[in-house]
Design an enzyme around this catalytic site. Structure first.
Site, mmCIF file in Angstrom:
data_model
loop_
_atom_site.group_PDB
_atom_site.id
_atom_site.type_symbol
_atom_site.label_atom_id
_atom_site.label_comp_id
_atom_site.label_asym_id
_atom_site.label_seq_id
_atom_site.Cartn_x
_atom_site.Cartn_y
_atom_site.Cartn_z
ATOM 1 N N GLU A 1 36.492 67.932 21.975
ATOM 2 C CA GLU A 1 35.252 67.625 21.286
ATOM 3 C C GLU A 1 35.447 67.443 19.794
ATOM 4 O O GLU A 1 36.352 68.009 19.186
ATOM 5 C CB GLU A 1 34.227 68.740 21.552
ATOM 6 C CG GLU A 1 33.774 68.694 22.994
ATOM 7 C CD GLU A 1 32.665 69.672 23.308
ATOM 8 O OE1 GLU A 1 31.934 69.424 24.271
ATOM 9 O OE2 GLU A 1 32.527 70.676 22.596
ATOM 10 N N CYS B 1 34.254 68.382 12.479
ATOM 11 C CA CYS B 1 35.154 69.384 13.045
ATOM 12 C C CYS B 1 35.946 68.701 14.152
ATOM 13 O O CYS B 1 35.356 68.181 15.102
ATOM 14 C CB CYS B 1 34.318 70.535 13.602
ATOM 15 S SG CYS B 1 35.285 71.790 14.452
ATOM 16 N N CYS C 1 44.410 75.391 24.691
ATOM 17 C CA CYS C 1 45.240 76.092 23.700
ATOM 18 C C CYS C 1 46.033 77.158 24.425
ATOM 19 O O CYS C 1 45.524 77.818 25.327
ATOM 20 C CB CYS C 1 44.371 76.731 22.618
ATOM 21 S SG CYS C 1 45.341 77.569 21.335
ATOM 22 N N CYS D 1 43.565 83.672 22.553
ATOM 23 C CA CYS D 1 42.798 84.687 21.829
ATOM 24 C C CYS D 1 41.686 85.204 22.754
ATOM 25 O O CYS D 1 41.070 84.425 23.485
ATOM 26 C CB CYS D 1 42.221 84.114 20.538
ATOM 27 S SG CYS D 1 43.534 83.555 19.425
ATOM 28 N N CYS E 1 37.988 83.581 22.800
ATOM 29 C CA CYS E 1 37.876 82.130 22.586
ATOM 30 C C CYS E 1 37.836 81.399 23.914
ATOM 31 O O CYS E 1 38.725 81.581 24.756
ATOM 32 C CB CYS E 1 39.062 81.646 21.750
ATOM 33 S SG CYS E 1 39.129 79.843 21.595
ATOM 34 N N CYS F 1 31.690 77.099 17.062
ATOM 35 C CA CYS F 1 33.094 77.462 17.191
ATOM 36 C C CYS F 1 33.376 78.158 18.509
ATOM 37 O O CYS F 1 32.635 79.021 18.939
ATOM 38 C CB CYS F 1 33.472 78.479 16.116
ATOM 39 S SG CYS F 1 33.625 77.773 14.525
HETATM 40 N N1 SAH Z 1 43.193 77.428 16.698
HETATM 41 C C1 SAH Z 1 42.706 77.477 15.379
HETATM 42 C C2 SAH Z 1 41.540 76.548 15.102
HETATM 43 C C3 SAH Z 1 40.472 76.416 16.151
HETATM 44 S S1 SAH Z 1 39.355 77.744 16.432
HETATM 45 C C4 SAH Z 1 42.353 78.882 15.000
HETATM 46 O O1 SAH Z 1 42.325 79.755 15.870
HETATM 47 O O2 SAH Z 1 42.143 79.129 13.815
HETATM 48 C C5 SAH Z 1 38.271 77.752 14.997
HETATM 49 C C6 SAH Z 1 37.718 79.142 14.709
HETATM 50 O O3 SAH Z 1 36.766 79.559 15.707
HETATM 51 C C7 SAH Z 1 38.806 80.204 14.679
HETATM 52 O O4 SAH Z 1 38.610 81.079 13.599
HETATM 53 C C8 SAH Z 1 38.545 80.924 15.988
HETATM 54 O O5 SAH Z 1 39.090 82.204 15.982
HETATM 55 C C9 SAH Z 1 37.042 80.892 16.062
HETATM 56 N N2 SAH Z 1 36.484 81.180 17.383
HETATM 57 C C10 SAH Z 1 37.067 81.027 18.588
HETATM 58 N N3 SAH Z 1 36.229 81.419 19.570
HETATM 59 C C11 SAH Z 1 35.096 81.821 18.975
HETATM 60 C C12 SAH Z 1 33.842 82.317 19.469
HETATM 61 N N4 SAH Z 1 33.604 82.440 20.761
HETATM 62 N N5 SAH Z 1 32.909 82.632 18.557
HETATM 63 C C13 SAH Z 1 33.130 82.472 17.237
HETATM 64 N N6 SAH Z 1 34.270 81.998 16.727
HETATM 65 C C14 SAH Z 1 35.250 81.684 17.582
HETATM 66 FE FE1 SF4 Z 2 43.678 78.831 20.322
HETATM 67 FE FE2 SF4 Z 2 41.160 79.646 20.428
HETATM 68 FE FE3 SF4 Z 2 43.056 81.269 19.496
HETATM 69 FE FE4 SF4 Z 2 42.317 79.139 18.044
HETATM 70 S S1 SF4 Z 2 41.029 80.910 18.566
HETATM 71 S S2 SF4 Z 2 44.419 79.843 18.478
HETATM 72 S S3 SF4 Z 2 41.861 77.668 19.676
HETATM 73 S S4 SF4 Z 2 42.898 80.497 21.598
#
Ligand code: SAH
Ligand code: SF4
Length: 369
Positions: free
Chosen positions: A90, A103, A110, A114, A117, A344
């Site tokens: 997206e 964005c 990925c 995390c 996420c 996000c």
């Molecule tokens: N992979 C990169 C960039 C993409 S994620 C990273 O992790 O930085 C962009 C941001 O959204 C990151 O700070 C990530 O930790 C955050 N994010 C992921 N899942 C989320 C969620 N469910 N609610 C709020 N922020 C989230």
């Molecule tokens: Fe990957 Fe999501 Fe972690 Fe960013 S926050 S590194 S997109 S798993």
């Protein structure tokens, strides 16, 4: 066919030089693609006809195919883009008073997993190509201009997208070889001409690549911190087990020395009862004390089965106040595009959540229009 969106400025010059063309032709072609958003070589009317005809035979401008297009009540716009084999990514356009931020995604899925996420839950599918990354910006500008959206900066002759954040799906530094040429295209004066300060790359903390980015193509840096101690971060952001906080903080300090902005932005997702207590704020203050930084607190965006909840509003405010009292600039991220799930960590969630990625099942994505 050569997709011209795959070629960063130097590669485009090389490609045309191999066809016997002078460097100014590359600049001309680049402006047609990235400033006038030509959709085909044939539209480049001021190219000498023999070049136009021969180039049209071998090269094309191919952005990802749009599967779904949603507009939120606040003007946020989300495109779901085909990444092949039942995968989608997206791109989200967020208009504000004085800027238009896009964005963009860097990978389908990925690998870094995390805990909070939804992209991480889907597992890793593949790296996006340079053309697929640049294509998100090309498509957004082209579509928004064609629709005649108005904004003060567009009236002043600028493109709809003035700022880029690589905060969509994927870990950009894990796709370094395609991301850096895309960044160079974003920055080039004959392409998008964005200043380095207006392009932000967000990483979960791949330390060696933070150093490479500083050396090869420094842009504004955001680091997904999310926890002030290794014990907690090991759990929330598993890459921490490989690159723990001390080495991450050191990399941030090295980055700031050469970054276009004199600070790093730390992102910190607010998870109820997990990382939002006064003790966490205290540990965070101690951790970042020596790093020129700003803290961006992100209310957690829940998704089905996440196992986490968003911290209550007052707790997020209290956390921000504690940081500010210690002299740290802290902001709370506004949630945009809520009615179309454009926030996000939710990106492409709807399509993917219903599939059990971990089990490897793939369902074809059906276009909604
Ligand atoms: N992979 C990169 C960039 C993409 S994620 C990273 O992790 O930085 C962009 C941001 O959204 C990151 O700070 C990530 O930790 C955050 N994010 C992921 N899942 C989320 C969620 N469910 N609610 C709020 N922020 C989230
Ligand atoms: Fe990957 Fe999501 Fe972690 Fe960013 S926050 S590194 S997109 S798993």
């Amino acid at each position: 066919m050569q997709n011209l969106l795959d070629l960063e400025p130097a590669a485009l010059a090389q490609y045309l030089a191999e066809r016997g063309e002078k460097p100014f032709r590359a600049r001309q072609v680049s402006r047609w693609i990235h400033q006038r958003f030509a959709g085909e070589v044939g539209a480049m009317t001021d190219l000498a006809k023999p070049l136009r005809v021969s180039l049209a035979d071998v090269a094309e401008i191919r952005a990802p195919v749009v599967l779904r297009d949603s507009i939120a009540s606040d003007g946020t716009r989300k495109w779901l883009l085909d990444a092949g084999s039942g995968n989608a990514v997206e791109a989200v356009y967020i208009p504000e008073d004085d800027r238009g931020t896009l964005c963009i995604s860097s990978q389908a899925g990925c690998a870094l997993d995390c805990a909070f996420c939804s992209t991480g839950r889907q597992g890793f599918n593949r790296n996006l190509t340079t053309g697929e990354i640049v294509g998100q910006l090309w498509h957004a500008n082209r579509t928004l201009l064609a629709e005649g959206i108005d904004a003060p900066w567009i009236e002043a002759g600028r493109a709809p997208v003035t700022n880029i954040v690589m905060m969509g799906m994927g870990e950009p530094l894990a796709n370094f070889d395609n991301v850096v040429p895309a960044l160079r295209t974003l920055l080039d004066d004959n392409a998008y001409g964005l200043s380095r300060r207006r392009v932000t790359l967000s990483t979960s903390g791949l330390v060696p690549w933070i150093d490479r980015l500083r050396d090869e193509c420094p842009v504004a840096l955001a680091v997904s911190l999310h926890a002030p101690t290794d014990a907690l971060r090991d759990r929330l952001v598993p890459i921490n087990r490989k690159h723990p906080l001390a080495s991450l903080m050191a990399a941030c300090m090295r980055y700031v020395e050469r970054a276009p902005r004199d600070f790093v932005t730390f992102e910190y997702v607010m998870l109820d009862g997990v990382n939002d207590q006064p003790g966490h704020a205290k540990a965070l203050i101690a951790l970042v004390r020596d790093v020129p930084c700003k803290l961006n607190l992100i209310p957690f965006n829940p998704f089905p089965g996440s196992g986490f909840a968003t911290s209550p509003r007052e707790r997020i405010r209290g956390f921000a106040n504690a940081l500010q009292d210690a002299g740290i600039v802290a902001t709370i991220r506004k949630t945009r595009g809520e009615d179309i799930d454009a926030a996000c960590g939710q990106l492409a969630g709807q399509v993917r959540d219903r599939t059990k990625r971990r089990l490897g099942t793939r369902i074809p994505i059906v276009a909604a229009h």
